[in-house]
Scaffold this active site. Structure first.
Site, short mmCIF file in Angstrom:
data_model
loop_
_atom_site.label_atom_id
_atom_site.label_comp_id
_atom_site.label_asym_id
_atom_site.label_seq_id
_atom_site.Cartn_x
_atom_site.Cartn_y
_atom_site.Cartn_z
N CYS A 1 -11.57 12.66 22.24
CA CYS A 1 -10.58 12.31 21.23
C CYS A 1 -10.97 11.03 20.50
O CYS A 1 -11.35 10.03 21.13
CB CYS A 1 -9.23 12.13 21.91
N GLN B 1 6.45 1.39 9.52
CA GLN B 1 5.52 0.94 10.55
C GLN B 1 5.71 1.79 11.81
O GLN B 1 6.82 2.13 12.18
CB GLN B 1 5.76 -0.54 10.88
N GLU C 1 6.83 -0.69 -6.35
CA GLU C 1 6.39 0.34 -5.42
C GLU C 1 6.05 1.59 -6.24
O GLU C 1 6.80 1.95 -7.14
CB GLU C 1 7.52 0.62 -4.41
N ASP D 1 2.17 -6.42 0.52
CA ASP D 1 1.89 -5.62 1.72
C ASP D 1 1.16 -4.36 1.26
O ASP D 1 1.70 -3.25 1.33
CB ASP D 1 3.24 -5.29 2.41
N CYS E 1 -3.27 -4.73 6.71
CA CYS E 1 -3.66 -3.92 7.86
C CYS E 1 -5.18 -3.82 7.99
O CYS E 1 -5.67 -3.21 8.94
CB CYS E 1 -3.02 -2.53 7.80
C1 SAM Z 1 1.78 -0.77 3.84
S1 SAM Z 1 3.07 0.01 2.92
C2 SAM Z 1 4.23 -1.31 2.86
C3 SAM Z 1 5.65 -0.93 2.69
C4 SAM Z 1 6.72 -1.97 2.98
N1 SAM Z 1 6.33 -3.32 2.64
C5 SAM Z 1 7.14 -1.90 4.44
O1 SAM Z 1 6.78 -2.80 5.23
O2 SAM Z 1 7.84 -0.94 4.82
C6 SAM Z 1 2.33 0.06 1.33
C7 SAM Z 1 3.19 0.67 0.25
O3 SAM Z 1 2.48 0.51 -0.98
C8 SAM Z 1 2.70 1.66 -1.81
N2 SAM Z 1 1.57 1.67 -2.75
C9 SAM Z 1 0.31 2.10 -2.56
N3 SAM Z 1 -0.45 1.82 -3.65
C10 SAM Z 1 0.36 1.19 -4.54
C11 SAM Z 1 0.17 0.64 -5.84
N4 SAM Z 1 -1.05 0.67 -6.42
N5 SAM Z 1 1.20 0.07 -6.46
C12 SAM Z 1 2.43 0.02 -5.87
N6 SAM Z 1 2.67 0.52 -4.63
C13 SAM Z 1 1.66 1.09 -3.99
C14 SAM Z 1 2.79 2.80 -0.81
O4 SAM Z 1 3.52 3.88 -1.38
C15 SAM Z 1 3.50 2.12 0.38
O5 SAM Z 1 4.90 2.31 0.28
#
Ligand code: SAM
Length: 417
Positions: free
Chosen positions: A85, A246, A299, A343, A370
């Protein structure tokens, strides 16, 4: 995948060195770098080469441990090991060793990609409550053509069929879905929330993608709730079953606590929350700035923006707008934020977005990341613009795997721009 270089399939004896980003350790053989999985720093191992594309490095699996590390433990999962795995990387390491290796990787990535030594700022990787097993509230299992579910082998399309994954919380790790056959699906996902267990089917997407890539799966809830309630502190958030949240039960609260402590939002301040998802950080930032403040989230997912509207209904001075984070969407906001929180997904924000954020001249930027490599690259952009890395913490929110989460604070350097 070409796997036919001269070392492919051979077994070599190597001294294993430092951990590498991605779940292996670095060794050398005849002037070539070998990334060895299933080994630990300081070990002497016999390793079978699993990939030799003729370049500067190859990959191998430790198949015999000639001199084990004191940190080696028996993998708790019967599916861990060479060729098995690929879900975990460090089942054979103690928890302390896993965190030490992740800490070494954070330091190494910052040295190599940001050109800075973070030793004075960085206290090492912090454990989350709950231990190494039983933490995944969501697992996306892969489904073989014959319908059996499991997890992909490392760097392979082959699926290791499982009857349980010890990383999952009850109902997710020992999902009933694993005992069934799912013909025609590409994957089956199981998620647990306060509302119970949700099971989501992944079906092959339609249409064509560039460069032979598979179109994105069509995902639908086949059992259990399609909206999940997630709690952080005193607040409940509602999130679509296939939306972002998360995975570790303590991760959201831990990262939120770390980023709020870092940027210390003050009553009345204007804050940008970029890549806001369903508004988890947006809400907590809004509580901190109070009714005289203003929090604007961006977002890209329409569904997450709809969830955020529900989650922020009692905080009218906060809202999440649907937009991709880029130079144009940031300029269109027409605000001078005091604080920016971001984020982003694994690739990071990137040079252009980061430059646009720095040009807004906030007093602080809190960055939840991350991938320490993407974070280090973005920090380099800030350093070049006269900013400084003022704090960095890292969390082991993904035990047994090579993944970790960092929370960094960037501030304008006293003498800078
Ligand atoms: C790591 S998650 C963070 C979400 C939030 N901060 C949380 O902790 O629940 C990253 C988010 O970025 C959005 N995302 C990805 N690429 C993006 C972009 N270019 N512009 C805006 N949002 C984006 C994804 O849909 C996702 O909801």
């Amino acid at each position: 995948m070409a796997e036919n270089g001269p070392l492919f399939g051979t077994v070599v004896e190597v001294e294993v060195g430092a951990p590498a980003h991605g779940g292996s350790c670095v060794a050398r053989h005849d002037g070539r770098v070998i990334f060895v999985r299933h080994a630990l720093p300081g070990e002497l191992v016999r390793a079978r080469v699993t990939e030799d594309r003729g370049g500067a490095f190859c990959r191998a699996d430790a198949v015999e441990i000639l001199r084990p590390s004191d940190e080696r433990v028996a993998p708790p999962c019967p599916h861990a090991g060479p060729g098995r795995c690929g879900g975990c990387d460090w089942q054979h390491a103690s928890g302390a060793a896993q965190r030490d290796m992740k800490g070494a990787i954070v330091r190494e990535q910052f040295e190599r990609l940001a050109g800075i030594d973070v030793a004075d700022l960085f206290a090492g990787v912090e454990a989350l409550p709950g231990g190494l097993l039983g933490w995944r509230t969501r697992i996306a299992y892969a489904v073989r053509p014959d319908g059996r579910a499991g997890l992909h082998r490392h760097r392979s399309h082959q699926v290791e069929v499982l009857d349980a994954c010890p990383l999952g919380v009850p109902g997710v790790g020992d999902a009933a879905a694993l005992a069934r056959s799912w013909p025609g699906l590409t994957g089956i996902e199981v998620a647990r929330s306060a509302d119970g267990l949700s099971v989501l089917a992944h079906r092959p997407g339609s249409g064509r993608q560039a460069r032979g890539r598979r179109p994105p799966d069509r995902v639908s809830v086949v059992d259990g709730p399609s909206r999940l309630t997630q709690r952080v502190g005193e607040r409940d958030f509602t999130v679509a079953a296939d939306g972002f949240w998360q995975v570790h039960p303590d991760a959201a609260a831990t990262f939120a606590g770390a980023v709020l402590a870092a940027v210390a939002p003050q009553p009345g301040e204007t804050v940008l929350d970029l890549y806001a998802g369903a508004g988890m950080l947006t809400a907590l930032l809004a509580e901190a700035v109070g009714t005289t403040g203003n929090v604007i989230g961006l977002e890209s997912s329409r569904r997450a923006v709809a969830d955020a509207a529900t989650n922020l209904a009692d905080l009218p001075w906060a809202g999440v707008r649907q937009a991709r984070v880029d130079e144009a969407s940031l300029a269109a906001l027409g605000v001078d934020p005091d604080v920016i929180v971001l984020d982003p997904p694994r690739a990071g924000a990137g040079r252009t977005v980061l430059a646009a954020l720095l040009a807004m001249r906030p007093r602080a930027i809190g960055y939840v990341a991350c991938d320490p490599a993407a974070l280090a690259r973005d920090v380099r952009v800030a350093l070049d613009a006269g900013w400084q890395l003022s704090a960095i913490r890292a969390f082991d929110a993904f035990p047994m795997t090579h993944h970790l989460e960092c929370v960094a604070l960037l501030t304008p350097a006293p003498s800078g721009g």
